[in-house]
Design a protein around this motif. Structure first.
Motif, short mmCIF file in Angstrom:
data_model
loop_
_atom_site.label_atom_id
_atom_site.label_comp_id
_atom_site.label_asym_id
_atom_site.label_seq_id
_atom_site.Cartn_x
_atom_site.Cartn_y
_atom_site.Cartn_z
N GLU A 198 5.17 0.24 -4.14
CA GLU A 198 5.56 1.99 -5.31
C GLU A 198 4.06 2.56 -5.00
O GLU A 198 3.79 3.75 -6.15
N ASN A 199 3.41 1.96 -4.00
CA ASN A 199 1.80 2.49 -4.11
C ASN A 199 1.32 2.77 -5.59
O ASN A 199 0.91 3.74 -6.25
N SER A 200 1.74 1.08 -6.54
CA SER A 200 0.59 1.56 -8.14
C SER A 200 -0.07 0.43 -7.77
O SER A 200 -0.57 0.49 -8.56
N ALA A 201 0.12 -0.77 -7.31
CA ALA A 201 -1.06 -1.55 -7.31
C ALA A 201 -1.34 -2.58 -5.63
O ALA A 201 -0.49 -2.61 -5.22
N ILE A 202 -2.14 -3.34 -5.52
CA ILE A 202 -2.42 -4.05 -4.60
C ILE A 202 -3.34 -5.76 -5.15
O ILE A 202 -4.28 -5.14 -6.00
N ARG A 203 -2.97 -6.59 -4.47
CA ARG A 203 -2.99 -7.40 -4.97
C ARG A 203 -3.78 -8.40 -3.36
O ARG A 203 -3.00 -9.31 -2.66
N TRP A 204 -4.35 -9.60 -3.42
CA TRP A 204 -4.91 -10.48 -2.52
C TRP A 204 -4.91 -12.18 -2.97
O TRP A 204 -5.81 -12.17 -4.15
#
Length: 187
Positions: free
Chosen positions: A68-74
């Motif tokens: 949703e282009n609201s977050a990114i987690r590695w």
């Protein structure tokens, strides 16, 4: 890399000791171990998980945020065996305003070893150079002195107190907002 392409997949980032990669099904046990640990969750802003199914749901939610282009987690994985020891990433990402909030948790066995500082630098570099962010924020519980040290070490500055900003474990918690602007970031 543009906003449209970076979220199609989690970019692989590498540091001296760690690989920052996408979360995978095989990470569920280690993910749950971190998020079910009361001490690790004490300052995270949510209650500790009690069932592995919650970890699966949380990981799916992180993937949905990326889509949703609201977050990114590695996943923070050790280079020698690719085993997850924590996660780090951006949430509350405002593409239009070129800002996001960074958050992380590290398995307690790795506290005090410079892990957060090392991986945070890599994620900030990606945020500014690849994702086009101008401002990165962090929200920290006032008692979390270790996280303040990590953030200040990489250049974050305290901006203010957010009174009763979070509610978890049946009570309200104050938080401090810190920020780092792209022009202030030193690799």
């Amino acid at each position: 890399m543009t906003v449209e392409t970076i979220l199609k997949e989690v970019p692989l980032l590498e540091t001296e000791r760690f690989r920052l990669r996408d979360l995978q099904d095989r990470d569920v046990e280690d993910f749950f171990a971190n998020f079910s640990d009361e001490e690790t969750m004490r300052y995270f802003g949510m209650a500790a998980l009690t069932e592995q199914a919650q970890a699966v749901k949380m990981m799916k939610g992180m993937e949905e945020g990326r889509q949703e282009n609201s977050a990114i987690r590695w996943a923070i994985a050790r280079r020698e065996d690719d085993r997850l020891i924590g996660t780090i990433g951006f949430h509350n990402w405002s593409v239009k305003s070129f800002r996001a909030e960074v958050g992380y948790e590290i398995n307690r066995a790795y506290w005090g070893q410079g892990v957060a500082t090392e991986v945070l630098r890599a994620v900030l570099k990606c945020g500014y150079e690849e994702m086009g962010l101008n401002r990165i924020e962090a929200i920290v519980i006032p008692e979390n002195l270790a996280s303040f040290r990590v953030l200040e070490k990489v250049g974050f500055k305290k901006e203010g107190l957010l009174q009763e900003y979070m509610h978890y474990n049946d009570r309200y918690h104050d938080a401090v907002i810190l920020a780092l602007l792209k022009r202030e970031f030193l690799v």
